[in-house]
Scaffold this motif. Structure first.
Motif, PDB file in Angstrom:
ATOM      1  N   TRP A   1       0.922  -1.267   0.106  1.00  0.00           N
ATOM      2  CA  TRP A   1       0.051  -0.012  -0.046  1.00  0.00           C
ATOM      3  C   TRP A   1       0.729   1.229   0.099  1.00  0.00           C
ATOM      4  CZ3 TRP A   1      -2.827   2.929   4.280  1.00  0.00           C
ATOM      5  CH2 TRP A   1      -3.814   3.669   3.662  1.00  0.00           C
ATOM      6  N   VAL A   2       2.025   1.249   0.750  1.00  0.00           N
ATOM      7  CA  VAL A   2       2.834   2.389   0.591  1.00  0.00           C
ATOM      8  C   VAL A   2       3.440   2.593  -0.808  1.00  0.00           C
ATOM      9  CG1 VAL A   2       5.301   3.068   1.472  1.00  0.00           C
ATOM     10  CG2 VAL A   2       3.689   2.082   2.947  1.00  0.00           C
ATOM     11  N   TRP A   3       3.987   1.482  -1.423  1.00  0.00           N
ATOM     12  CA  TRP A   3       4.360   1.500  -2.858  1.00  0.00           C
ATOM     13  C   TRP A   3       3.140   2.007  -3.793  1.00  0.00           C
ATOM     14  CZ3 TRP A   3       2.346  -0.258  -7.240  1.00  0.00           C
ATOM     15  CH2 TRP A   3       3.139   0.089  -8.552  1.00  0.00           C
ATOM     16  N   GLU A   4       1.782   1.499  -3.525  1.00  0.00           N
ATOM     17  CA  GLU A   4       0.720   1.943  -4.306  1.00  0.00           C
ATOM     18  C   GLU A   4       0.519   3.493  -4.063  1.00  0.00           C
ATOM     19  OE1 GLU A   4      -2.955  -0.578  -5.374  1.00  0.00           O
ATOM     20  OE2 GLU A   4      -3.156   0.473  -3.527  1.00  0.00           O
ATOM     21  N   MET A   5       0.556   4.149  -2.835  1.00  0.00           N
ATOM     22  CA  MET A   5       0.251   5.437  -2.606  1.00  0.00           C
ATOM     23  C   MET A   5       1.408   6.220  -3.407  1.00  0.00           C
ATOM     24  SD  MET A   5      -1.522   5.897   1.245  1.00  0.00           S
ATOM     25  CE  MET A   5       0.069   5.003   2.087  1.00  0.00           C
ATOM     26  N   ALA A   6       2.679   5.836  -3.250  1.00  0.00           N
ATOM     27  CA  ALA A   6       3.621   6.656  -3.608  1.00  0.00           C
ATOM     28  C   ALA A   6       3.827   6.813  -5.067  1.00  0.00           C
ATOM     29  CB  ALA A   6       5.164   6.292  -2.835  1.00  0.00           C
ATOM     30  N   PHE A   7       3.865   5.512  -5.598  1.00  0.00           N
ATOM     31  CA  PHE A   7       4.163   5.629  -7.344  1.00  0.00           C
ATOM     32  C   PHE A   7       2.652   5.229  -8.106  1.00  0.00           C
ATOM     33  CE2 PHE A   7       7.958   4.132  -4.691  1.00  0.00           C
ATOM     34  CZ  PHE A   7       8.646   5.070  -5.166  1.00  0.00           C
ATOM     35  N   SER A   8       1.604   4.893  -7.536  1.00  0.00           N
ATOM     36  CA  SER A   8       0.640   4.602  -8.391  1.00  0.00           C
ATOM     37  C   SER A   8      -0.221   5.923  -8.658  1.00  0.00           C
ATOM     38  CB  SER A   8      -0.120   3.353  -7.948  1.00  0.00           C
ATOM     39  OG  SER A   8       0.721   2.304  -8.275  1.00  0.00           O
ATOM     40  N   TYR A   9      -0.419   6.550  -7.165  1.00  0.00           N
ATOM     41  CA  TYR A   9      -1.278   7.781  -7.037  1.00  0.00           C
ATOM     42  C   TYR A   9      -0.291   8.973  -6.678  1.00  0.00           C
ATOM     43  CZ  TYR A   9      -4.615   3.863  -5.729  1.00  0.00           C
ATOM     44  OH  TYR A   9      -5.207   2.622  -5.940  1.00  0.00           O
ATOM     45  N   PHE A  10       0.835   8.686  -6.634  1.00  0.00           N
ATOM     46  CA  PHE A  10       1.709   9.759  -6.295  1.00  0.00           C
ATOM     47  C   PHE A  10       1.555  10.714  -5.038  1.00  0.00           C
ATOM     48  CE2 PHE A  10       1.695   8.773 -11.035  1.00  0.00           C
ATOM     49  CZ  PHE A  10       3.203   8.444 -11.000  1.00  0.00           C
ATOM     50  N   ASP A  11       1.058  10.175  -4.153  1.00  0.00           N
ATOM     51  CA  ASP A  11       0.637  10.616  -2.860  1.00  0.00           C
ATOM     52  C   ASP A  11       1.705  10.182  -1.814  1.00  0.00           C
ATOM     53  OD1 ASP A  11      -0.456  11.701  -0.623  1.00  0.00           O
ATOM     54  OD2 ASP A  11      -2.265  10.653  -0.521  1.00  0.00           O
ATOM     55  N   ARG A  12       2.867  10.884  -2.151  1.00  0.00           N
ATOM     56  CA  ARG A  12       4.136  10.632  -1.245  1.00  0.00           C
ATOM     57  C   ARG A  12       3.955  11.003   0.273  1.00  0.00           C
ATOM     58  NH1 ARG A  12       9.204  11.231  -5.312  1.00  0.00           N
ATOM     59  NH2 ARG A  12       8.320   9.593  -6.897  1.00  0.00           N
ATOM     60  N   PRO A  13       3.220  12.060   0.575  1.00  0.00           N
ATOM     61  CA  PRO A  13       3.159  12.653   1.876  1.00  0.00           C
ATOM     62  C   PRO A  13       2.430  11.402   2.785  1.00  0.00           C
ATOM     63  CG  PRO A  13       2.785  14.366   0.543  1.00  0.00           C
ATOM     64  CD  PRO A  13       3.014  13.146  -0.425  1.00  0.00           C
ATOM     65  N   HIS A  14       1.203  10.713   2.097  1.00  0.00           N
ATOM     66  CA  HIS A  14       0.411  10.131   3.042  1.00  0.00           C
ATOM     67  C   HIS A  14       1.387   8.511   3.161  1.00  0.00           C
ATOM     68  CE1 HIS A  14      -2.716  12.581   2.235  1.00  0.00           C
ATOM     69  NE2 HIS A  14      -3.166  12.108   3.505  1.00  0.00           N
ATOM     70  N   ALA A  15       2.176   8.302   1.958  1.00  0.00           N
ATOM     71  CA  ALA A  15       3.108   7.208   1.990  1.00  0.00           C
ATOM     72  C   ALA A  15       4.228   7.322   2.811  1.00  0.00           C
ATOM     73  CB  ALA A  15       3.878   6.865   0.295  1.00  0.00           C
ATOM     74  N   ALA A  16       4.582   8.459   3.049  1.00  0.00           N
ATOM     75  CA  ALA A  16       5.545   8.779   4.226  1.00  0.00           C
ATOM     76  C   ALA A  16       5.239   8.413   5.463  1.00  0.00           C
ATOM     77  CB  ALA A  16       6.274  10.340   4.068  1.00  0.00           C
ATOM     78  N   ALA A  17       3.791   8.992   5.709  1.00  0.00           N
ATOM     79  CA  ALA A  17       3.258   8.743   7.034  1.00  0.00           C
ATOM     80  C   ALA A  17       3.039   7.271   7.309  1.00  0.00           C
ATOM     81  CB  ALA A  17       1.802   9.503   7.084  1.00  0.00           C
ATOM     82  N   MET A  18       2.662   6.590   6.295  1.00  0.00           N
ATOM     83  CA  MET A  18       2.463   5.214   6.433  1.00  0.00           C
ATOM     84  C   MET A  18       3.963   4.584   6.906  1.00  0.00           C
ATOM     85  SD  MET A  18       0.225   2.832   6.917  1.00  0.00           S
ATOM     86  CE  MET A  18       0.113   0.894   6.988  1.00  0.00           C
ATOM     87  N   THR A  19       4.886   5.035   6.230  1.00  0.00           N
ATOM     88  CA  THR A  19       6.004   4.181   6.624  1.00  0.00           C
ATOM     89  C   THR A  19       6.747   4.676   7.944  1.00  0.00           C
ATOM     90  OG1 THR A  19       6.659   4.626   4.129  1.00  0.00           O
ATOM     91  CG2 THR A  19       8.530   4.221   5.580  1.00  0.00           C
ATOM     92  N   VAL A  20       6.347   6.025   8.475  1.00  0.00           N
ATOM     93  CA  VAL A  20       6.571   6.186   9.632  1.00  0.00           C
ATOM     94  C   VAL A  20       6.117   5.320  10.630  1.00  0.00           C
ATOM     95  CG1 VAL A  20       6.736   8.085  11.433  1.00  0.00           C
ATOM     96  CG2 VAL A  20       7.466   8.511   9.117  1.00  0.00           C
ATOM     97  N   LEU A  21       4.904   5.010  10.341  1.00  0.00           N
ATOM     98  CA  LEU A  21       3.985   4.139  11.347  1.00  0.00           C
ATOM     99  C   LEU A  21       4.520   2.840  11.352  1.00  0.00           C
ATOM    100  CD1 LEU A  21       0.230   5.361  10.684  1.00  0.00           C
ATOM    101  CD2 LEU A  21       1.621   6.033  12.546  1.00  0.00           C
ATOM    102  N   LEU A  22       5.192   2.443  10.234  1.00  0.00           N
ATOM    103  CA  LEU A  22       5.783   1.204  10.135  1.00  0.00           C
ATOM    104  C   LEU A  22       7.157   0.919  10.886  1.00  0.00           C
ATOM    105  CD1 LEU A  22       5.035   0.034   6.482  1.00  0.00           C
ATOM    106  CD2 LEU A  22       3.652  -0.974   8.700  1.00  0.00           C
ATOM    107  N   LEU A  23       7.597   2.206  10.919  1.00  0.00           N
ATOM    108  CA  LEU A  23       9.146   1.936  11.553  1.00  0.00           C
ATOM    109  C   LEU A  23       8.895   2.038  13.056  1.00  0.00           C
ATOM    110  CD1 LEU A  23      11.295   4.510   9.037  1.00  0.00           C
ATOM    111  CD2 LEU A  23      11.628   2.156   9.307  1.00  0.00           C
ATOM    112  N   LEU A  24       7.969   2.939  13.425  1.00  0.00           N
ATOM    113  CA  LEU A  24       7.622   3.114  14.712  1.00  0.00           C
ATOM    114  C   LEU A  24       7.178   1.715  15.499  1.00  0.00           C
ATOM    115  CD1 LEU A  24       5.592   6.541  15.247  1.00  0.00           C
ATOM    116  CD2 LEU A  24       7.925   5.868  16.051  1.00  0.00           C
ATOM    117  N   VAL A  25       6.400   0.887  14.432  1.00  0.00           N
ATOM    118  CA  VAL A  25       6.107  -0.466  15.203  1.00  0.00           C
ATOM    119  C   VAL A  25       7.149  -1.140  15.322  1.00  0.00           C
ATOM    120  CG1 VAL A  25       4.727  -2.462  14.515  1.00  0.00           C
ATOM    121  CG2 VAL A  25       3.751  -0.015  14.426  1.00  0.00           C
ATOM    122  N   LEU A  26       7.809  -1.442  14.100  1.00  0.00           N
ATOM    123  CA  LEU A  26       9.280  -2.259  14.100  1.00  0.00           C
ATOM    124  C   LEU A  26      10.233  -1.819  15.263  1.00  0.00           C
ATOM    125  CD1 LEU A  26       9.991  -2.643  10.254  1.00  0.00           C
ATOM    126  CD2 LEU A  26       9.017  -4.256  11.917  1.00  0.00           C
TER     127      LEU A  26
END
Length: 303
Positions: free
Chosen positions: A260-285
């Protein structure tokens, strides 16, 4: 006393040289981590606080609005549910299957090398090749599975095309791919356990199950923890086989976090929301890593 004072500068110089030598050894790793981990993580965190920019309307700082949008998006909760179910099934099943294969491959049997190679073969296959191989099994009406079930009069099933079975089909591929890889770690750990322990257990009257539960499993706990962390990371970063098998469908049934991060960033070109999702994943890990090194690591290692 004068002699001991004369030795103090020499000892201090040796400590400085040792410290310098240590930093010289750490510098290449620190540079690589800074370039490919710390700086991208910081840039991702900073980018998650900005809106989606366009040529006519530049991106502006919007604080935590991107995170609020994610929590309000039904797709976010669908992806979280899919990822949790995927991890909750693949991690314990892969670990248990890897342990069983390692116990069998470590025993005395004919063609033991062939058995170990057969178990490890799925691991050396690229994920794209493995996914294409399983497409041959899952193809409705033409795949191996439907050809086998058709012998019993069962109708063909679109395993990857319906929400009820799509995610489970992906889970089967992952377990098949990862169990052999985890088996290698268990096999290596089993070969480090002294055979005297088995003999001592037999003298005490312990059976195979008791020896496994009271001796082997506690001694294998560090290996299990290491495998668990790797399996958890793999469950979060899965993306390549989804491209081949389902592309996140049907109806978001197999859409996992990183896809979903890839889809938001490179299919929908919505990189801010993709970045937010990535930060959440990094926090969990990060939380899992902290718990592992501060709590669980002290409980599973014998001091």
């Amino acid at each position: 006393m004068p002699r001991s004072r004369a030795l103090d500068p020499i000892a201090q110089r040796q400590r400085r040289l040792h410290a310098l030598y240590g930093w010289m050894l750490l510098t290449p790793a620190l540079l690589l981590l800074t370039l490919f981990a710390f700086l991208p993580a910081a840039a991702t965190l900073w980018g998650s606080f900005f809106s989606r920019g366009t040529p006519r309307r530049p991106a502006v700082f919007n604080g935590l609005e991107n995170y609020a949008d994610l929590f309000a998006d039904p797709t976010f909760w669908t992806v979280i549910g899919n990822t949790l179910l995927y991890a909750a099934v693949t991690i314990p099943v892969s670990i248990a299957l890897a342990l069983l294969m390692a116990l069998w491959a470590d025993g005395r049997m004919p063609l033991r090398g062939f058995v170990r190679g057969a178990y490890f073969t799925p691991t050396v296959l690229p994920m794209v090749a493995a996914a294409n191989l399983w497409l041959f099994f899952y193809t409705p009406g033409l795949g191996v599975i439907d050809a086998f079930t058709g012998l019993f009069g069962l109708p063909p099933v679109n395993w990857l095309g319906q929400p009820q079975t799509a995610l489970w089909a992906v889970i089967v591929v992952t377990v098949w791919k990862e169990a052999g890889f985890f088996m290698i770690f268990y096999l290596a750990a089993l070969q480090t356990i002294p055979p005297d322990l088995r003999e001592a257990a037999r003298v005490e009257g312990a059976g195979r199950f008791t020896y496994l539960r009271r001796v082997l499993l506690p001694l294998l706990m560090p290996t299990t923890a290491f495998i668990f962390i790797n399996a958890l990371i793999n469950s979060v970063k899965l993306i390549d086989q989804l491209f081949i098998l389902t592309k996140g469908g049907p109806n978001n049934a197999t859409k996992l976090a990183l896809y979903w991060v890839w889809e938001m960033a490179f299919s929908y070109f919505d990189r801010p929301h993709a970045a937010a999702m990535t930060v959440l994943l990094l926090l969990v890990l990060g939380v899992v890593a902290i718990l592992h090194f501060t709590v669980f690591d002290k409980r599973i290692h014998y001091r």
